[in-house]
Design an enzyme around this catalytic site. Structure first.
Site, PDB file in Angstrom:
ATOM      1  N   HIS A 214       0.974  -1.199  -0.101  1.00 49.50           N
ATOM      2  CA  HIS A 214      -0.122  -0.172  -0.108  1.00 49.50           C
ATOM      3  C   HIS A 214       0.820   1.241  -0.069  1.00 49.50           C
ATOM      4  O   HIS A 214       2.126   1.140   0.471  1.00 49.50           O
ATOM      5  CB  HIS A 214      -0.945   0.042   1.310  1.00 49.50           C
ATOM      6  CG  HIS A 214      -1.885  -0.896   1.144  1.00 49.50           C
ATOM      7  ND1 HIS A 214      -3.196  -0.886   0.556  1.00 49.50           N
ATOM      8  CD2 HIS A 214      -2.041  -2.224   1.574  1.00 49.50           C
ATOM      9  CE1 HIS A 214      -4.137  -1.779   0.671  1.00 49.50           C
ATOM     10  NE2 HIS A 214      -3.329  -2.895   1.439  1.00 49.50           N
ATOM     11  N   ALA A 256      10.453 -20.676   9.015  1.00 48.15           N
ATOM     12  CA  ALA A 256       9.118 -20.405   9.498  1.00 48.15           C
ATOM     13  C   ALA A 256       9.117 -18.927  10.313  1.00 48.15           C
ATOM     14  O   ALA A 256      10.031 -18.678  11.051  1.00 48.15           O
ATOM     15  CB  ALA A 256       8.483 -21.453  10.553  1.00 48.15           C
ATOM     16  N   LYS A 277      17.482 -13.058   6.808  1.00 48.04           N
ATOM     17  CA  LYS A 277      19.092 -13.132   6.683  1.00 48.04           C
ATOM     18  C   LYS A 277      19.746 -14.431   6.572  1.00 48.04           C
ATOM     19  O   LYS A 277      19.204 -15.395   7.165  1.00 48.04           O
ATOM     20  CB  LYS A 277      19.935 -12.364   7.890  1.00 48.04           C
ATOM     21  CG  LYS A 277      19.596 -10.937   8.094  1.00 48.04           C
ATOM     22  CD  LYS A 277      20.139 -10.447   9.529  1.00 48.04           C
ATOM     23  CE  LYS A 277      19.876  -9.069   9.541  1.00 48.04           C
ATOM     24  NZ  LYS A 277      20.527  -8.377  10.827  1.00 48.04           N
TER      25      LYS A 277
END
Length: 604
Positions: A214, A256, A277
């Site tokens: 957005h 995850a 990273k």
């Protein structure tokens, strides 16, 4: 609805005594057919390889569910409710009955007959449909919510109603990876740009792939979209988010809960965190350990019951007549190959467009893992314009090798600029009353500058067709014309005036002297000596860690690239000198020569 009954009747399944009553079809008709089939003898089923299989009422209800829209127009409200209840009951219990149904060829038979009415047939193939029946299970499971209730209705392949896909057109994947859309909670936000999923990649539940954010000051608006590209055999862990413009190399594992904000094109690594990273490098397997690179967790293909299935024979490519056998290299099976094509006169048709066949072929092959790029004299702006519909997500070679740019982020990966000696060349051109178009980075922005009043008709036509190009910069003095970091000079005009400059500077700079394939006008293009398609393809080959380079071209400016390649193919309409240097001659640019060759021979 009526046509479906005719199909079953043609197979000998039931006598259909009440066919005349089809205009008022109700649930009782389904019951009658089911009862008829249950009492039926088995000779016709023997022919279909379905001995001792007795289709249940539920299975027939599901088969006729493909005509659900017709049913809704002709049955009463009470009948609608009963039909919907029966169909919903079948869908909800399908998974429970799955193991039993998967053992029955009748399930796949009916599914192959019915499902193309709802889903695009090109997606109903691959390992989940041919080596297993789980793909058909997904079709039935999702049919009600997707095609009747309208969740993901416009998506032409089975998608769980617990996922959201913004655009099928902007989603590139291999049908073998249909499992990625039948988990839950995944958000494929690709209305503004493309999402490319490399073959063998796994996307866990609750993953978001977002191509456009957005506008922070106006949340009703979105920023311009940027493509997301996942390489082969990537694994995106549960609850992860991948943001616009991210490119992940082959075998990238995302931990995850991670948020991936930038690209990791190197591959073979584990990334995690917010922002993500690199936390671990993966060791590449040896050639013997990496026999099945697309699906490393699979050995021999099996169906859902665990029985081993026969492997298909690979399609044999047609022979191609080689004109110079000495240049035909050994076919390095399993090697990582980079394919690079020229644009104008090679990949593009005479009308300067990519044909639908070429676009679809290359898009499909790249989605399956083929490494493809193009090398052109055009800029990135005009190259993207003429290749609209072609999904090339690897770095592109532009300005005849002066630049290599990332096609997704538009980052400059390789640049060649003139040294101060170029001002002497420009002074001599001015003295000969030749005022070229000069390409340069001016105040950090790419421009092409020209003095319109002193341009030749050819240069004026060139400038007139690029009025809306943001790089256009009309100037009025030679001092303004030569401002900035110069990297490319273009002259269009009288061959007698241009030829002496070609002869004078051909050894000092990279000079291309040729006629435009569209207008027939004489062009003289001058670049730094280090700027060439040959150097650029070598750089790209090294960057992508490829062992083999295959190129395609049509003009003299492709010669150096041909000499740098392991295999080089000239299109039928190519220059004679280029044909002489080619490994072989293939179909012309107006006959999809490059795409047809790739379809038959590409290794990935």
């Amino acid at each position: 609805m009526q046509s479906l009954f005719y199909v079953l009747d043609s197979l000998g399944i039931g006598a259909m005594p009440d066919a005349e009553a089809f205009g008022d079809v109700g649930v009782d008709t389904f019951g009658h057919i089911a009862d008829t089939v249950k009492a039926m003898e088995t000779p016709n089923l023997k022919k279909l390889g379905m001995l001792n299989l007795h289709p249940t009422k539920d299975m027939l209800l599901a088969a006729f569910g493909a005509a659900i829209k017709d049913v809704f127009f002709v049955v009463s409200v009470k009948q609608k409710r009963e039909f919907c209840w029966r169909f919903s009951t079948f869908s909800s219990t399908l998974e429970e009955k799955g193991e039993m149904l998967l053992e029955r060829p009748v399930f796949s038979f009916f599914s192959k007959l019915i499902m193309p009415l709802f889903y695009d047939k090109k997606f109903l193939r691959g390992r989940w449909f041919e080596e297993s029946s789980l793909g058909w299970t997904w079709c039935w499971r999702n049919l009600w919510m997707q095609k009747v209730k309208g969740i993901n209705r416009d998506i032409p392949f089975p998608v769980s109603f617990r996922n959201e896909v913004s655009s099928a057109e902007n989603l590139i994947f291999d049908p073998d990876d249909m499992n990625d859309f039948n988990a839950f909670g995944c958000y494929f936000q690709n209305f503004a740009a493309k999402i490319v999923i490399g073959k063998g990649s796994y996307i866990a539940p609750n993953v978001g792939l977002v191509t456009a954010n957005h506008v922070l000051t106006d949340l009703e608006q979105h920023q311009p979209g940027k493509d997301i590209v996942l390489g082969k055999n990537c694994w995106i862990g549960m609850n992860s988010t991948v943001l616009p413009g991210v490119v992940l190399g082959d075998h990238t594992v995302v931990g995850a809960g991670s948020v991936v904000t930038k690209s990791f094109p190197e591959g073979w690594q584990v990334i995690a965190g917010n922002p993500a990273k690199v936390i671990h490098k993966l060791e590449k397997p040896t050639e013997n350990e990496n026999q099945n690179t697309a699906y490393p967790h699979h050995g021999k293909p099996e169906n859902a019951s665990g029985r081993e299935l026969p492997r298909r024979r690979p399609r044999k490519a047609p022979k191609i007549s080689h004109r110079r056998n000495s240049k035909v290299r050994e076919n390095m099976k399993g090697s990582k190959t980079l394919y690079v094509s020229d644009l104008d006169g090679t990949l593009l048709r005479r009308d300067q467009t990519v044909s639908p066949f070429t676009a679809e072929t290359i898009n499909t092959l790249t989605a399956r893992g083929m490494l493809f790029s193009y090398a052109t004299a055009r800029s990135l702006v005009t190259a993207k314009t003429v290749t609209k519909g072609l999904n090339t997500h690897f770095p592109l070679i532009i300005y005849n090798g002066a630049f290599v740019r990332d096609n997704v982020t538009e980052e400059i990966l390789l640049a060649n600029y003139f040294d101060a000696s170029v001002y002497t060349v420009l002074d001599e051109l001015f003295k000969a009353n030749i005022y070229p178009i000069v390409y340069a980075n001016v105040d950090g922005r790419e421009h092409f500058s020209f003095i319109y009043e002193k341009c030749t008709p050819g240069l004026k036509d060139f400038a007139d067709t690029r009025v809306n190009d943001p790089r256009t910069r009309e100037v009025y003095t030679t001092e303004e014309l030569t401002r900035g970091d110069l990297f490319y000079i273009t002259c269009i005009g009288d061959p007698q005036k241009l030829a002496p400059f070609y002869e004078k500077y051909r050894e000092t700079y990279h000079v291309v002297y040729s006629k435009d394939i569209y207008s027939g006008e004489q062009w003289l293009e001058i670049m730094p000596k280090t700027a060439s398609k040959a150097n650029a393809v070598r750089e790209l080959k090294e960057k992508l860690k490829c062992e083999k380079l295959v190129v395609f071209g049509d003009g003299k400016n492709d010669l150096d690239m041909f000499h740098a390649a392991d295999e080089a193919y000239a299109v039928q309409n190519a220059d004679k000198e280029l044909k002489a240097a080619a490994t072989a001659v293939i179909g012309g640019n107006n006959e999809d020569g490059v795409a047809k060759w790739l379809l038959e021979h590409a290794i990935f």
